[in-house]
Write a protein that holds these residues in place. Sequence first.
Motif, PDB file in Angstrom:
ATOM      1  N   ARG A 314       0.826  -1.209   0.000  1.00 44.14           N
ATOM      2  CA  ARG A 314       0.000   0.000   0.000  1.00 44.14           C
ATOM      3  C   ARG A 314       0.857   1.255   0.000  1.00 44.14           C
ATOM      4  NH1 ARG A 314      -4.557  -2.476   4.152  1.00 44.14           N
ATOM      5  NH2 ARG A 314      -5.901  -3.324   2.501  1.00 44.14           N
ATOM      6  N   ILE A 315       1.966   1.215   0.720  1.00 46.80           N
ATOM      7  CA  ILE A 315       2.867   2.372   0.730  1.00 46.80           C
ATOM      8  C   ILE A 315       3.465   2.582  -0.654  1.00 46.80           C
ATOM      9  CG2 ILE A 315       5.061   3.253   1.619  1.00 46.80           C
ATOM     10  CD1 ILE A 315       4.376   1.907   4.295  1.00 46.80           C
ATOM     11  N   VAL A 316       3.930   1.491  -1.265  1.00 51.30           N
ATOM     12  CA  VAL A 316       4.575   1.588  -2.580  1.00 51.30           C
ATOM     13  C   VAL A 316       3.581   2.084  -3.623  1.00 51.30           C
ATOM     14  CG1 VAL A 316       5.594   0.256  -4.470  1.00 51.30           C
ATOM     15  CG2 VAL A 316       6.334  -0.153  -2.113  1.00 51.30           C
ATOM     16  N   PHE A 317       2.377   1.494  -3.662  1.00 43.73           N
ATOM     17  CA  PHE A 317       1.420   1.857  -4.706  1.00 43.73           C
ATOM     18  C   PHE A 317       0.802   3.239  -4.498  1.00 43.73           C
ATOM     19  CE2 PHE A 317       1.397  -2.768  -5.549  1.00 43.73           C
ATOM     20  CZ  PHE A 317       1.580  -2.727  -6.930  1.00 43.73           C
ATOM     21  N   SER A 318       0.921   3.789  -3.292  1.00 40.61           N
ATOM     22  CA  SER A 318       0.411   5.141  -3.071  1.00 40.61           C
ATOM     23  C   SER A 318       1.219   6.177  -3.865  1.00 40.61           C
ATOM     24  CB  SER A 318       0.443   5.499  -1.580  1.00 40.61           C
ATOM     25  OG  SER A 318       1.775   5.618  -1.109  1.00 40.61           O
ATOM     26  N   PHE A 319       2.425   5.788  -4.306  1.00 43.97           N
ATOM     27  CA  PHE A 319       3.261   6.687  -5.109  1.00 43.97           C
ATOM     28  C   PHE A 319       2.994   6.551  -6.609  1.00 43.97           C
ATOM     29  CE2 PHE A 319       5.730   6.187  -1.178  1.00 43.97           C
ATOM     30  CZ  PHE A 319       5.962   7.517  -0.868  1.00 43.97           C
ATOM     31  N   PHE A 320       2.045   5.680  -6.953  1.00 40.34           N
ATOM     32  CA  PHE A 320       1.722   5.470  -8.367  1.00 40.34           C
ATOM     33  C   PHE A 320       0.229   5.665  -8.608  1.00 40.34           C
ATOM     34  CE2 PHE A 320       5.515   2.990  -7.461  1.00 40.34           C
ATOM     35  CZ  PHE A 320       6.371   3.378  -8.495  1.00 40.34           C
ATOM     36  N   PRO A 321      -0.267   6.893  -8.379  1.00 35.93           N
ATOM     37  CA  PRO A 321      -1.706   7.139  -8.486  1.00 35.93           C
ATOM     38  C   PRO A 321      -2.257   7.085  -9.903  1.00 35.93           C
ATOM     39  CG  PRO A 321      -0.538   9.211  -8.206  1.00 35.93           C
ATOM     40  CD  PRO A 321       0.483   8.116  -8.041  1.00 35.93           C
ATOM     41  N   LYS A 322      -1.378   7.082 -10.900  1.00 36.21           N
ATOM     42  CA  LYS A 322      -1.857   7.132 -12.277  1.00 36.21           C
ATOM     43  C   LYS A 322      -2.186   5.754 -12.844  1.00 36.21           C
ATOM     44  CE  LYS A 322       0.446  11.467 -13.515  1.00 36.21           C
ATOM     45  NZ  LYS A 322       1.378  12.155 -14.453  1.00 36.21           N
ATOM     46  N   ILE A 323      -1.863   4.684 -12.102  1.00 31.05           N
ATOM     47  CA  ILE A 323      -2.207   3.347 -12.577  1.00 31.05           C
ATOM     48  C   ILE A 323      -3.718   3.161 -12.443  1.00 31.05           C
ATOM     49  CG2 ILE A 323      -1.881   0.871 -12.283  1.00 31.05           C
ATOM     50  CD1 ILE A 323       0.810   1.417 -11.043  1.00 31.05           C
ATOM     51  N   ARG A 443     -24.147  12.806 -11.353  1.00 30.00           N
ATOM     52  CA  ARG A 443     -22.807  13.078 -10.838  1.00 30.00           C
ATOM     53  C   ARG A 443     -22.637  14.505 -10.325  1.00 30.00           C
ATOM     54  NH1 ARG A 443     -17.509  10.950 -13.865  1.00 30.00           N
ATOM     55  NH2 ARG A 443     -18.833   9.123 -13.585  1.00 30.00           N
ATOM     56  N   VAL A 444     -22.070  14.589  -9.115  1.00 28.72           N
ATOM     57  CA  VAL A 444     -21.591  15.862  -8.575  1.00 28.72           C
ATOM     58  C   VAL A 444     -20.075  15.791  -8.527  1.00 28.72           C
ATOM     59  CG1 VAL A 444     -21.555  17.369  -6.577  1.00 28.72           C
ATOM     60  CG2 VAL A 444     -23.687  16.269  -7.244  1.00 28.72           C
ATOM     61  N   GLU A 445     -19.585  14.762  -7.860  1.00 28.00           N
ATOM     62  CA  GLU A 445     -18.151  14.485  -7.856  1.00 28.00           C
ATOM     63  C   GLU A 445     -17.985  12.992  -7.689  1.00 28.00           C
ATOM     64  OE1 GLU A 445     -14.142  15.032  -5.138  1.00 28.00           O
ATOM     65  OE2 GLU A 445     -15.933  16.198  -4.695  1.00 28.00           O
ATOM     66  N   ALA A 446     -17.327  12.349  -8.605  1.00 28.67           N
ATOM     67  CA  ALA A 446     -17.134  10.897  -8.519  1.00 28.67           C
ATOM     68  C   ALA A 446     -15.971  10.616  -7.593  1.00 28.67           C
ATOM     69  CB  ALA A 446     -16.832  10.331  -9.912  1.00 28.67           C
ATOM     70  N   PRO A 447     -16.177   9.765  -6.571  1.00 33.39           N
ATOM     71  CA  PRO A 447     -15.072   9.412  -5.692  1.00 33.39           C
ATOM     72  C   PRO A 447     -13.932   8.725  -6.422  1.00 33.39           C
ATOM     73  CG  PRO A 447     -17.194   8.813  -4.722  1.00 33.39           C
ATOM     74  CD  PRO A 447     -17.447   9.191  -6.131  1.00 33.39           C
ATOM     75  N   GLY A 448     -14.187   8.175  -7.574  1.00 33.39           N
ATOM     76  CA  GLY A 448     -13.100   7.553  -8.325  1.00 33.39           C
ATOM     77  C   GLY A 448     -13.612   7.135  -9.681  1.00 33.39           C
ATOM     78  N   ASP A 449     -12.814   7.323 -10.706  1.00 36.98           N
ATOM     79  CA  ASP A 449     -13.225   6.963 -12.057  1.00 36.98           C
ATOM     80  C   ASP A 449     -12.439   5.753 -12.514  1.00 36.98           C
ATOM     81  OD1 ASP A 449     -15.110   9.043 -12.570  1.00 36.98           O
ATOM     82  OD2 ASP A 449     -13.429  10.425 -12.631  1.00 36.98           O
ATOM     83  N   PRO A 450     -13.143   4.672 -12.911  1.00 41.33           N
ATOM     84  CA  PRO A 450     -12.433   3.502 -13.399  1.00 41.33           C
ATOM     85  C   PRO A 450     -11.738   3.803 -14.709  1.00 41.33           C
ATOM     86  CG  PRO A 450     -14.789   3.264 -13.784  1.00 41.33           C
ATOM     87  CD  PRO A 450     -14.615   4.519 -12.986  1.00 41.33           C
ATOM     88  N   GLY A 451     -10.635   3.153 -14.910  1.00 39.71           N
ATOM     89  CA  GLY A 451      -9.925   3.353 -16.162  1.00 39.71           C
ATOM     90  C   GLY A 451      -9.223   2.088 -16.570  1.00 39.71           C
ATOM     91  N   MET A 452      -8.763   2.025 -17.785  1.00 44.16           N
ATOM     92  CA  MET A 452      -8.079   0.821 -18.259  1.00 44.16           C
ATOM     93  C   MET A 452      -6.990   1.223 -19.234  1.00 44.16           C
ATOM     94  SD  MET A 452      -7.984  -2.451 -17.917  1.00 44.16           S
ATOM     95  CE  MET A 452      -7.257  -3.875 -18.724  1.00 44.16           C
TER      96      MET A 452
END
Length: 452
Positions: A314-323, A443-452
């Motif tokens: 979790r610590i490591v992946f917190s530095f890669f928010p664009k994945i 939608r007002v603000e999406a807590p997170g948008d799925p992406g691929m």
Amino acid sequence: MTADHKASKLGPFVVLTFIYFVVGFLTTVNGQFQGPLKVAFLSNAHALRNTLTTMISFFFFLGYLVNSSLGGKWIDSRGYKTTLLRALVIMIAGLALYSLSSFIATQWGEAGVVLGEDLVPWGYFVFLLGSFFMGTSAAILQVVINPYIAAYDLPGTKPVQRMNIVCAINSIGTTIAPFFVTGIIFAGVAMEAVTPGQLMVPFLIIAGIIMLVTGITSRLYLPDIKGTRSEVGEKLPRSVWSFRHLALGVVAIFFYVGTEVAIGVNVNLHAMQMIESGHKLSFFGLENIEIAGLNLGIPALLATLYWGGMMVGRIVFSFFPKIPPRRLLISVTSIASVLVILAMVLDNLWVLVSVGLLHSVMWGCIFTLAVAGLSKYTSKASGIFMMGVFGGAVFPLLQAMLADSIGGWQWTWSIALVCELFILYYGIWGCHVKDSEALANLRVEAPGDPGM
């Protein structure tokens, strides 16, 4: 943006992150008591010993199933802060019941009820009630924290990144919990010599700490998050269950928490059985590990490495928010499935606990995908979502019953494999938003948008 404004934005995030740490710590402490309580409370139980032992986790996660939706209702009617404080009070009550169970077992240890061939003391049942209260508290706290963190406007961060940060802090609590149980509560005591009386004071001390946290939190400013909950008396046009990606997300989290908890708590029991049957489990040739002058047995070390892997991931992946969360979920679940198969075939617990590194980001990915675009449905969705955590009760118990039935743990990890495969299905197909046009109007603000 001024420094004062940044500080004011950071304050609520820090408070909720610390409370998430407490949730992780006490959740794992609860699970790690399976081994010691198997000795302390169930010394006269034999036929159903593994099943009764895992009932501790079952009742903890039963609180999620029964009371998660209550958290969503309280948020809509009372707001985030009041719901948070109520959950902390329930946690204090659960810790008090833990101490009471110790007192009852110490004073009236021989009194109990006969289940089949086994004598089960009354103190055990009081501990189960305390476990239910603790699960209820953890459920409601997460119903508050998950959508709050996902939607909170913390400059320079994205929803998945914020989720990974708080989950990383949560994992610090889960990582130190096995050491706390083995090295602090039962310090210097052999497993076979554990007694219920050793539980009373530690849990009273923790209850006192939570009381202090509750008092501090009651004085802090936690701003409400607009657009994430319905107003009092407002009727939403459709059922929250009608969103397919959310409904399948609840099922996915049911399977995810099932495999996460099964490995985290039952790896101890598997290791203990292997040691009892004459197998030698060692860590680089060492059969006992000493940390800071305290003996940490191999079973506790296995659990520590598992939860520690989740923390590191979790610590490591917190530095890669664009994945993109969908791509990440598919990748880690595929690898985890392979590792579970290898661990089962080789009967190697060290391979099994390495799955923790891959489990580390699954929660954040599934939650982000499940609540994407739900806007005013978010608080209700969070309550519904947390019901899926009941998987942490079901799968460890099913695994223990299977272990009692076949006389060993090795092939019971096939249950964990089934869980991994369903999560993989959710990542590949289940998370697709089928009603995106309707969501665009909500939608007002999406807590997170799925992406691929």
